[in-house]
Design a protein around this motif. Structure first.
Motif, PDB file in Angstrom:
ATOM      1  N   ALA A 178       0.625  -1.239  -0.153  1.00  0.00           N
ATOM      2  CA  ALA A 178      -0.085   0.006  -0.013  1.00  0.00           C
ATOM      3  C   ALA A 178       0.922   1.396   0.016  1.00  0.00           C
ATOM      4  O   ALA A 178       0.411   2.274  -0.598  1.00  0.00           O
ATOM      5  N   PHE A 179       2.150   1.225   0.849  1.00  0.00           N
ATOM      6  CA  PHE A 179       2.979   2.382   0.722  1.00  0.00           C
ATOM      7  C   PHE A 179       3.481   2.492  -0.582  1.00  0.00           C
ATOM      8  O   PHE A 179       3.604   3.820  -1.052  1.00  0.00           O
ATOM      9  N   ALA A 180       3.823   1.464  -1.112  1.00  0.00           N
ATOM     10  CA  ALA A 180       4.615   1.712  -2.512  1.00  0.00           C
ATOM     11  C   ALA A 180       3.811   2.152  -3.595  1.00  0.00           C
ATOM     12  O   ALA A 180       4.232   2.913  -4.280  1.00  0.00           O
ATOM     13  N   LYS A 181       2.485   1.582  -3.488  1.00  0.00           N
ATOM     14  CA  LYS A 181       1.529   2.125  -4.507  1.00  0.00           C
ATOM     15  C   LYS A 181       1.284   3.592  -4.312  1.00  0.00           C
ATOM     16  O   LYS A 181       0.808   4.341  -5.328  1.00  0.00           O
ATOM     17  N   GLY A 182       1.090   4.061  -2.925  1.00  0.00           N
ATOM     18  CA  GLY A 182       0.640   5.051  -2.751  1.00  0.00           C
ATOM     19  C   GLY A 182       1.790   6.425  -3.144  1.00  0.00           C
ATOM     20  O   GLY A 182       1.617   7.427  -3.788  1.00  0.00           O
ATOM     21  N   TYR A 183       2.924   5.878  -2.782  1.00  0.00           N
ATOM     22  CA  TYR A 183       4.181   6.834  -3.117  1.00  0.00           C
ATOM     23  C   TYR A 183       4.507   6.744  -4.399  1.00  0.00           C
ATOM     24  O   TYR A 183       4.962   7.839  -4.971  1.00  0.00           O
ATOM     25  N   ASN A 184       4.608   5.527  -5.283  1.00  0.00           N
ATOM     26  CA  ASN A 184       5.208   5.507  -6.646  1.00  0.00           C
ATOM     27  C   ASN A 184       3.972   5.222  -7.599  1.00  0.00           C
ATOM     28  O   ASN A 184       4.467   5.456  -8.788  1.00  0.00           O
ATOM     29  N   GLY A 185       2.950   4.997  -7.075  1.00  0.00           N
ATOM     30  CA  GLY A 185       1.818   4.828  -8.118  1.00  0.00           C
ATOM     31  C   GLY A 185       1.532   3.401  -8.452  1.00  0.00           C
ATOM     32  O   GLY A 185       2.137   2.523  -8.010  1.00  0.00           O
ATOM     33  N   LYS A 186       0.750   3.321  -9.451  1.00  0.00           N
ATOM     34  CA  LYS A 186       0.128   1.781  -9.670  1.00  0.00           C
ATOM     35  C   LYS A 186       1.299   0.997 -10.267  1.00  0.00           C
ATOM     36  O   LYS A 186       0.942  -0.294 -10.263  1.00  0.00           O
ATOM     37  N   ASN A 187       2.263   1.421 -10.832  1.00  0.00           N
ATOM     38  CA  ASN A 187       3.255   0.832 -11.361  1.00  0.00           C
ATOM     39  C   ASN A 187       4.384   0.239 -10.553  1.00  0.00           C
ATOM     40  O   ASN A 187       5.477  -0.073 -10.992  1.00  0.00           O
ATOM     41  N   TYR A 188       4.182   0.574  -9.288  1.00  0.00           N
ATOM     42  CA  TYR A 188       5.077   0.296  -8.245  1.00  0.00           C
ATOM     43  C   TYR A 188       5.653  -1.295  -8.232  1.00  0.00           C
ATOM     44  O   TYR A 188       7.050  -1.486  -7.861  1.00  0.00           O
ATOM     45  N   ALA A 189       5.003  -2.194  -8.644  1.00  0.00           N
ATOM     46  CA  ALA A 189       5.496  -3.573  -8.575  1.00  0.00           C
ATOM     47  C   ALA A 189       6.335  -3.789  -9.638  1.00  0.00           C
ATOM     48  O   ALA A 189       7.158  -4.732  -9.492  1.00  0.00           O
ATOM     49  N   LYS A 190       6.315  -2.856 -10.874  1.00  0.00           N
ATOM     50  CA  LYS A 190       7.519  -3.378 -11.984  1.00  0.00           C
ATOM     51  C   LYS A 190       8.659  -2.970 -11.510  1.00  0.00           C
ATOM     52  O   LYS A 190       9.598  -3.838 -11.954  1.00  0.00           O
ATOM     53  N   ASN A 191       8.839  -2.286 -10.418  1.00  0.00           N
ATOM     54  CA  ASN A 191      10.446  -1.956  -9.727  1.00  0.00           C
ATOM     55  C   ASN A 191      10.428  -2.821  -8.636  1.00  0.00           C
ATOM     56  O   ASN A 191      11.392  -2.405  -7.831  1.00  0.00           O
ATOM     57  N   LEU A 192       9.598  -3.649  -7.948  1.00  0.00           N
ATOM     58  CA  LEU A 192       9.638  -4.364  -6.771  1.00  0.00           C
ATOM     59  C   LEU A 192       9.775  -3.439  -5.526  1.00  0.00           C
ATOM     60  O   LEU A 192      10.367  -3.841  -4.654  1.00  0.00           O
ATOM     61  N   TYR A 193       9.239  -2.159  -5.597  1.00  0.00           N
ATOM     62  CA  TYR A 193       9.198  -1.156  -4.456  1.00  0.00           C
ATOM     63  C   TYR A 193       9.082  -1.773  -3.240  1.00  0.00           C
ATOM     64  O   TYR A 193       9.519  -1.748  -2.147  1.00  0.00           O
ATOM     65  N   ASP A 194       7.789  -2.422  -3.316  1.00  0.00           N
ATOM     66  CA  ASP A 194       7.389  -3.073  -1.943  1.00  0.00           C
ATOM     67  C   ASP A 194       8.134  -4.179  -1.448  1.00  0.00           C
ATOM     68  O   ASP A 194       8.424  -4.212  -0.384  1.00  0.00           O
TER      69      ASP A 194
END
Length: 274
Positions: A238-254
């Protein structure tokens, strides 16, 4: 450009780092192999001089070893103050700092790192009362500075040249609002939400220190209840999505945030047990 040295690095740069740490009074084997022992010494040195003790010998640690001024660099105490203010463990803030920050808040020329967004400039001009048609006309004249599409980046200190051109040729405040600033790349148009007097005040503050840039980031979290809640709960998706946007998973931020938190939380637990 200073080489980033961490656990697993090998070679002459590591040997030079170890020699510098030895000269600084630390007991260390100068063998050119950055293993657990070297990482522990790097952390000890970082704690001694007040830097963020992440065990990575980046530009800031190496600058400190060379005797350069580190007064504008982020310190461990700054992260602790941010953690206290946000009501989260220090490990959470250290994880966010490692994953979400650019690593350095200032370029080699001493200016805060920025990235000028020409598509945001197109939007901000309209926010300042300029018609969409006029913004489109400006985009035809200055496509690198105003555009419906992102891009046109030149990178590094040269981004300040784009910003200066946009200020001088088009609109000063809109230009400042169209750049992302500092360690955490906070967009200038957030200035009012974050409590600054205007865009210029925000930009001037970002030029003071990395601690000032961290403060802007903390304000950004505080003024977004969903983001703050996610950080408190260590809901990294949720944090990565809120901070980086919906494409957060592409860069594995979470995933990176979760791993960094686990690392720092474990280290802090070991420190308290010692």
């Amino acid at each position: 450009m200073t080489q980033l040295l961490s656990n697993g690095s090998r070679g002459l740069a590591v040997r030079n780092l170890q020699a510098a740490l030895a000269l600084a009074g630390f007991k260390i084997e100068v063998d050119g192999d950055f293993g657990d022992a070297t990482e522990a010494v790097v952390r000890a040195y970082q704690r001694k001089v007040g830097l963020v003790d992440d065990g990575v010998a980046g530009p800031k640690t190496q600058a400190a070893l060379k005797g350069f001024d580190t007064s504008r660099y982020l310190k461990r105490k700054d992260l602790q103050q941010a953690a206290d203010r946000l009501g989260v463990p220090l490990a959470s803030v250290m994880a966010v700092n490692q994953v979400e920050s650019r690593g350095e808040g200032f370029a080699a020329n001493g200016r805060p790192v920025i990235l000028f967004e020409r598509h945001v400039m197109h939007e901000r001009l309209q926010a300042h009362g300029i018609t969409e048609r006029t913004a489109d006309n400006l985009a035809q004249q200055f496509p690198a500075l105003v555009n419906r599409k992102s891009g046109g980046y030149v990178g590094g200190p040269a981004e300040h040249q784009r910003l200066a051109q946009a200020q001088q040729l088009i609109h000063e405040s809109a230009a400042l609002e169209s750049a992302s600033w500092g360690l955490f790349q906070i967009m200038g148009y957030h200035w009012e939400r974050l409590g600054y007097m205007d865009a210029q005040h925000f930009a001037d503050t970002m030029a003071l220190s990395e601690a000032a840039q961290l403060d802007a980031f903390v304000c950004f979290i505080e003024t977004d209840p969903a983001l703050h809640k996610a950080l408190k709960a260590r809901n990294w998706k949720a944090f990565a999505k809120g901070y980086n946007g919906k494409n957060y998973a592409k860069n594995l931020y979470d995933v990176k945030l979760a791993r960094a938190y686990a690392q720092f939380a474990g280290e802090h637990a070991q420190e308290q047990a010692a």
